[in-house]
Write a protein that holds these residues in place. Structure first.
Motif, short mmCIF file in Angstrom:
data_model
loop_
_atom_site.label_atom_id
_atom_site.label_comp_id
_atom_site.label_asym_id
_atom_site.label_seq_id
_atom_site.Cartn_x
_atom_site.Cartn_y
_atom_site.Cartn_z
N TYR A 4 0.82 -1.21 0.00
CA TYR A 4 0.00 0.00 0.00
C TYR A 4 0.85 1.26 0.00
CZ TYR A 4 -3.33 -3.56 1.08
OH TYR A 4 -4.09 -4.70 1.00
N LYS A 5 0.34 2.23 -0.74
CA LYS A 5 0.95 3.56 -0.80
C LYS A 5 -0.12 4.56 -0.42
CE LYS A 5 4.05 6.69 -1.95
NZ LYS A 5 5.12 6.92 -1.00
N ILE A 6 0.21 5.45 0.50
CA ILE A 6 -0.69 6.52 0.87
C ILE A 6 -0.26 7.76 0.09
CG2 ILE A 6 -1.51 7.99 2.75
CD1 ILE A 6 -0.84 5.62 4.66
N LEU A 7 -1.20 8.30 -0.66
CA LEU A 7 -0.91 9.48 -1.49
C LEU A 7 -1.79 10.65 -1.07
CD1 LEU A 7 -0.80 7.81 -5.02
CD2 LEU A 7 1.15 8.55 -3.65
N ARG A 8 -1.21 11.83 -1.09
CA ARG A 8 -2.00 13.05 -0.92
C ARG A 8 -2.78 13.28 -2.21
NH1 ARG A 8 2.77 13.64 1.72
NH2 ARG A 8 2.62 14.32 3.88
N GLY A 9 -3.86 14.02 -2.12
CA GLY A 9 -4.72 14.27 -3.27
C GLY A 9 -3.97 14.71 -4.52
N PRO A 10 -3.08 15.72 -4.44
CA PRO A 10 -2.35 16.14 -5.63
C PRO A 10 -1.42 15.07 -6.20
CG PRO A 10 -2.31 17.88 -3.98
CD PRO A 10 -2.89 16.65 -3.32
N GLU A 11 -0.86 14.22 -5.32
CA GLU A 11 0.00 13.14 -5.79
C GLU A 11 -0.81 12.10 -6.56
OE1 GLU A 11 2.96 13.65 -1.93
OE2 GLU A 11 1.49 12.02 -1.96
N TRP A 12 -2.00 11.78 -6.07
CA TRP A 12 -2.90 10.85 -6.74
C TRP A 12 -3.33 11.43 -8.09
CZ3 TRP A 12 -4.26 6.29 -7.88
CH2 TRP A 12 -5.53 5.97 -8.34
N LEU A 55 -6.55 12.06 1.66
CA LEU A 55 -5.58 11.03 1.27
C LEU A 55 -6.26 9.91 0.48
CD1 LEU A 55 -3.63 10.62 4.64
CD2 LEU A 55 -3.05 12.09 2.68
N MET A 56 -5.45 9.24 -0.34
CA MET A 56 -5.89 8.05 -1.07
C MET A 56 -5.01 6.87 -0.65
SD MET A 56 -8.43 8.75 -3.06
CE MET A 56 -8.48 7.37 -4.19
N LEU A 57 -5.64 5.74 -0.45
CA LEU A 57 -4.92 4.50 -0.20
C LEU A 57 -4.89 3.74 -1.51
CD1 LEU A 57 -3.57 2.62 1.87
CD2 LEU A 57 -5.83 1.54 2.16
N VAL A 58 -3.67 3.45 -1.97
CA VAL A 58 -3.47 2.78 -3.25
C VAL A 58 -2.90 1.39 -2.99
CG1 VAL A 58 -2.20 2.89 -5.43
CG2 VAL A 58 -3.08 4.99 -4.39
N ALA A 59 -3.54 0.39 -3.56
CA ALA A 59 -3.09 -0.99 -3.40
C ALA A 59 -2.41 -1.47 -4.68
CB ALA A 59 -4.28 -1.89 -3.09
N ALA A 95 -7.76 1.82 -5.66
CA ALA A 95 -7.48 3.00 -4.84
C ALA A 95 -8.79 3.47 -4.24
CB ALA A 95 -6.84 4.10 -5.67
N GLN A 96 -8.71 3.96 -3.01
CA GLN A 96 -9.92 4.50 -2.40
C GLN A 96 -9.53 5.55 -1.37
OE1 GLN A 96 -11.52 0.74 -0.77
NE2 GLN A 96 -11.48 1.76 1.20
N PRO A 97 -10.45 6.46 -1.08
CA PRO A 97 -10.15 7.49 -0.09
C PRO A 97 -9.82 6.88 1.27
CG PRO A 97 -12.14 8.03 -1.30
CD PRO A 97 -11.77 6.62 -1.67
N LEU A 98 -8.97 7.59 2.00
CA LEU A 98 -8.58 7.19 3.34
C LEU A 98 -9.11 8.26 4.31
CD1 LEU A 98 -6.97 5.00 4.84
CD2 LEU A 98 -4.94 6.39 4.53
N PRO A 99 -10.37 8.11 4.72
CA PRO A 99 -11.00 9.17 5.52
C PRO A 99 -10.37 9.31 6.91
CG PRO A 99 -12.44 7.26 5.36
CD PRO A 99 -11.26 6.98 4.48
N LEU A 100 -10.47 10.52 7.42
CA LEU A 100 -9.99 10.84 8.76
C LEU A 100 -11.20 11.04 9.65
CD1 LEU A 100 -7.33 11.57 10.31
CD2 LEU A 100 -7.81 13.95 9.73
#
Length: 112
Positions: A4-12, A55-59, A95-100
């Motif tokens: 898994y990679k955690i990406l900020r919105g602009p990176e995604w 954030l986005m969680l990318v698998a 990929a899916q959002p990673l809510p806070l």
């Protein structure tokens, strides 16, 4: 196995637009794209993305990465997956959002 990679919105957005990415600033500085296993992802989010929204969680399936994926000792002596090439949109399984919620990132159930 998924990593898994955690990406900020602009990176995604950049990965989706360009089809590949060398990663976040820390990835560029270190010379590889940092990934986490399912067991490591929540700690990675807490340590490096505390309080961050959007954030986005990318698998990514490890079998898509070939010899460019190396397992190396990192935080706490654990082996972490590091990708020694650009991450490609074609590598992404999902990929899916990673809510806070209440200051804690909510990971999907059943990460493998």
């Amino acid at each position: 196995m998924m990593i898994y990679k955690i990406l900020r919105g602009p990176e995604w957005a950049q990965l989706r637009a360009a089809g590949e990415s060398a990663g976040a600033p820390v990835d560029l500085a270190d010379g590889y794209v940092h990934f986490s296993t399912a067991e490591q992802a929540a700690e990675t989010a807490a340590k490096h993305f505390a309080g961050a929204e959007g954030l986005m969680l990318v698998a990514v399936a490890v079998d898509r990465l070939g010899e460019a994926l190396k397992w190396e000792v990192s935080r706490g002596g654990a082996l972490f997956p590091h990708l020694y090439r650009e991450m490609r949109l074609s590598d992404v399984a999902w990929a899916q959002p990673l809510p806070l919620v209440d200051g804690v990132h909510q990971f999907p159930a059943g990460l493998e």
